[in-house]
Write a protein that holds these residues in place. Structure first.
Motif, PDB file in Angstrom:
ATOM      1  N   CYS A  97      -3.801   3.738  -8.721  1.00 22.05           N
ATOM      2  CA  CYS A  97      -2.848   3.370  -7.657  1.00 22.05           C
ATOM      3  C   CYS A  97      -3.439   3.652  -6.282  1.00 22.05           C
ATOM      4  CB  CYS A  97      -1.542   4.154  -7.828  1.00 22.05           C
ATOM      5  SG  CYS A  97      -0.422   3.461  -9.049  1.00 22.05           S
ATOM      6  N   PHE A  98      -4.025   4.825  -6.112  1.00 24.42           N
ATOM      7  CA  PHE A  98      -4.610   5.178  -4.816  1.00 24.42           C
ATOM      8  C   PHE A  98      -5.782   4.254  -4.480  1.00 24.42           C
ATOM      9  CE2 PHE A  98      -2.862   9.517  -5.952  1.00 24.42           C
ATOM     10  CZ  PHE A  98      -1.833   9.462  -5.028  1.00 24.42           C
ATOM     11  N   ALA A  99      -6.587   3.907  -5.482  1.00 29.73           N
ATOM     12  CA  ALA A  99      -7.716   3.006  -5.238  1.00 29.73           C
ATOM     13  C   ALA A  99      -7.213   1.624  -4.829  1.00 29.73           C
ATOM     14  CB  ALA A  99      -8.587   2.910  -6.489  1.00 29.73           C
ATOM     15  N   GLU A 150      -6.073   1.727  -1.293  1.00 32.82           N
ATOM     16  CA  GLU A 150      -7.232   1.761  -0.397  1.00 32.82           C
ATOM     17  C   GLU A 150      -7.822   0.361  -0.210  1.00 32.82           C
ATOM     18  OE1 GLU A 150     -11.345   4.371   0.004  1.00 32.82           O
ATOM     19  OE2 GLU A 150      -9.950   4.792  -1.641  1.00 32.82           O
ATOM     20  N   ARG A 151      -7.868  -0.414  -1.294  1.00 34.93           N
ATOM     21  CA  ARG A 151      -8.388  -1.790  -1.187  1.00 34.93           C
ATOM     22  C   ARG A 151      -7.498  -2.655  -0.304  1.00 34.93           C
ATOM     23  NH1 ARG A 151      -9.475  -0.882  -6.714  1.00 34.93           N
ATOM     24  NH2 ARG A 151      -7.587  -1.988  -7.334  1.00 34.93           N
ATOM     25  N   LEU A 152      -6.187  -2.485  -0.428  1.00 37.09           N
ATOM     26  CA  LEU A 152      -5.263  -3.255   0.406  1.00 37.09           C
ATOM     27  C   LEU A 152      -5.447  -2.961   1.886  1.00 37.09           C
ATOM     28  CD1 LEU A 152      -1.979  -3.004  -1.684  1.00 37.09           C
ATOM     29  CD2 LEU A 152      -3.021  -5.143  -0.938  1.00 37.09           C
ATOM     30  N   LEU A 153      -5.850  -1.727   2.188  1.00 37.00           N
ATOM     31  CA  LEU A 153      -5.998  -1.298   3.578  1.00 37.00           C
ATOM     32  C   LEU A 153      -7.453  -1.359   4.048  1.00 37.00           C
ATOM     33  CD1 LEU A 153      -3.670   1.844   3.323  1.00 37.00           C
ATOM     34  CD2 LEU A 153      -3.082  -0.379   4.303  1.00 37.00           C
ATOM     35  N   ALA A 154      -8.286  -2.102   3.311  1.00 36.96           N
ATOM     36  CA  ALA A 154      -9.729  -2.107   3.598  1.00 36.96           C
ATOM     37  C   ALA A 154     -10.051  -2.534   5.022  1.00 36.96           C
ATOM     38  CB  ALA A 154     -10.451  -3.022   2.607  1.00 36.96           C
ATOM     39  N   ALA A 173       0.829  -1.208   0.000  1.00 36.29           N
ATOM     40  CA  ALA A 173       0.000   0.000   0.000  1.00 36.29           C
ATOM     41  C   ALA A 173       0.861   1.255   0.000  1.00 36.29           C
ATOM     42  CB  ALA A 173      -0.935  -0.005   1.208  1.00 36.29           C
ATOM     43  N   ASP A 174       1.917   1.276   0.814  1.00 31.14           N
ATOM     44  CA  ASP A 174       2.776   2.462   0.872  1.00 31.14           C
ATOM     45  C   ASP A 174       3.495   2.689  -0.451  1.00 31.14           C
ATOM     46  OD1 ASP A 174       2.016   3.027   3.430  1.00 31.14           O
ATOM     47  OD2 ASP A 174       3.732   2.063   4.394  1.00 31.14           O
TER      48      ASP A 174
END
Length: 480
Positions: free
Chosen positions: A163-165, A168-172, A141-142
């Motif tokens: 990329c930002f989306a 965001e999914r990885l950090l859901a 994510a980073d």
């Protein structure tokens, strides 16, 4: 029987570096068993030597065959006997891998701050691939957040948004404050594309969600309130922008990240300019500029020069405005930050025109736009509907003024109409009223009174409710 030993033979489930092959989970019992077998063979231990005193050789044999999932206690015992870390045995990740990746992510951030976004993007892509290989979701994510910021600078807005989306999914499953940088990135990509209303929606709905859940994280709130100032201002929602600036100022003492504080000062300056508080705006920018200089963040430093140029232009000091804007453009061009370079060139052209340097202004503006007056740009070059729409509208407005000054009313009308289309599509009410006045005056002078009245009415409609948007109530104010 599958074997793995120091002679280089490895089990079919893992690669030479010990990581699982694609499609194989690193924490699968069979995969853990293969790792234990490989490490035991490398160290020349028998199953009995590895098992004692807490376990039996039969248990180790069953574990190595992948027939049992070891408990945390068993893994810690085995890791100690094998001389490796618990995480390495449980996941297959080399010792201190995550910490090493985080250090290299910091280096990539530094490369973005001081160098070209394309060079930094290559670093973030490589780090993302490595994090994917070792199933390090937070580091993935980073890396995506860093890559998204690189793509914003270079003007590849759709890829940046993706990329930002993905981040965001990885950090859901993480707390909302952890996802805020990804949401802010998505909102910024939509803002630069010209989708001001949706950018506001993303930021405001996140603020409401934070407040509803009592997640009053100062850094997350400061990031969101600061990011909301620009779309509010472009939409003409000056009162809402000023309120966001007040809240950001109140949050700043509780924030330890100097880059966030610098961004806050830069955002607040824009609201002060709109209120005519020029000296205070310049002081706020000076604070941001000093912080960015200490942090060696050149893109943001360029933005400070850019805004100080705008401050001087508003104050009538056009010579100093030109100097600041040229400095900003030189920094951004040296970093190959294409979209921001093009945007600052529009504002530089405005100052050049006001200083009587009309030919230089026109020469600066024309390459920024696609051929034709509709401003239909793309994401790889010129400003237009999908890339820097607000500044594309500004460029057409300036070219219209230049055409009108030399008596070419037909060309001026084309540029004013192109600007009107871009700004209406973007909901950039802050500039629409002035543009409608210019178009109305032009039409009236050419005898087209009804068309002029329509243009004036359009402008008045955008000025009918100053300081408001059609987004509904502003987000609730968090407790300070």
């Amino acid at each position: 029987m599958e074997r793995s030993s120091s002679d280089g033979v490895r089990s079919e489930g893992t690669r030479a570096d010990g990581a699982p092959n694609e499609g194989v989970r690193a924490d699968d019992p069979a995969e853990i068993g293969r790792r234990v077998l490989r490490l035991r063979a490398e160290r020349g231990l028998t199953q009995r030597q590895l098992a004692e005193p807490a376990y039996t050789p039969a248990y180790v044999s069953t574990l190595e065959a992948g027939k049992v999932r070891p408990s945390e206690a068993a893994l810690r015992h085995l890791a100690e006997r094998l001389g490796v870390g618990y995480e390495e045995l449980a996941t297959g990740r080399p010792a201190r891998l995550a910490a090493g990746l985080r250090l290299r992510l910091t280096d990539a951030r530094r490369a973005l701050a001081t160098g070209a976004p394309g060079d930094a993007a290559a670093l973030f892509r490589a780090l993302h691939e490595e994090a994917v290989t070792h199933e390090l979701a937070a580091e993935q994510a980073d890396a995506l957040l860093g890559l998204g910021d690189c793509l914003l600078e270079s003007g590849e807005l759709t890829d940046a948004r993706d990329c930002f989306a993905a981040a965001e999914r990885l950090l859901a499953d993480d707390p909302l404050p952890r996802r805020v940088p990804a949401i802010r990135g998505r909102a910024t990509a939509h803002l630069l594309t010209g989708e001001l209303r949706y950018a506001c929606y993303l930021l405001e709905s996140t603020l409401d969600e934070l407040n509803a859940a009592s997640l009053h994280d100062p850094e997350a709130l400061l990031l969101l309130y600061t990011a909301s100032i620009a779309p509010y201002m472009d939409m003409g929602a000056h009162a809402r922008a000023a309120h966001a600036a007040e809240l950001a100022l109140a949050l700043a003492p509780g924030v330890g990240d100097p880059a966030l504080v610098a961004g806050m000062h830069r955002g607040v300056a824009r609201t002060l300019i709109a209120e005519g508080r020029i000296a205070e705006a310049d002081a706020s920018l000076a604070k941001a500029q000093e912080l960015y200089r200490q942090l060696h963040i050149r893109t943001e430093l360029a933005h400070c020069h850019w805004m100080r140029g705008y401050v001087h232009a508003q104050d009538g000091d056009l010579e100093q405005a030109e100097s600041e804007l040229r400095t900003a453009r030189d920094i951004l061009a040296s970093k190959r930050a294409a979209l921001f370079t093009e945007q600052v060139e529009v504002e530089l052209a405005d100052v050049l025109r006001r200083r009587g340097k009309t030919e230089e202004a026109e020469a600066l503006l024309r390459p920024l736009l696609m051929s034709g007056a509709d401003g239909a740009g793309d994401e790889t070059g010129a400003l237009g509907a999908g890339r820097g729409a607000v500044h594309a509208g500004g460029a057409h407005r300036l070219l219209g003024l230049i055409a009108e000054e030399r008596g070419d009313t037909e060309c001026a009308e084309e540029h004013y109409c192109a600007a009107l289309s871009l700004l209406e599509r973007s909901s950039a009410a802050g500039d629409l009223a002035d543009l409608c006045r210019l178009l109305g005056d032009l039409l009236r002078r050419s005898g087209r009174v009804e068309a002029a009245m329509d243009a004036y009415r359009t402008g008045l409609g955008h000025r009918a409710a100053p300081g408001t948007t059609t987004l509904g109530p502003a987000p609730a104010t968090p407790p300070m």
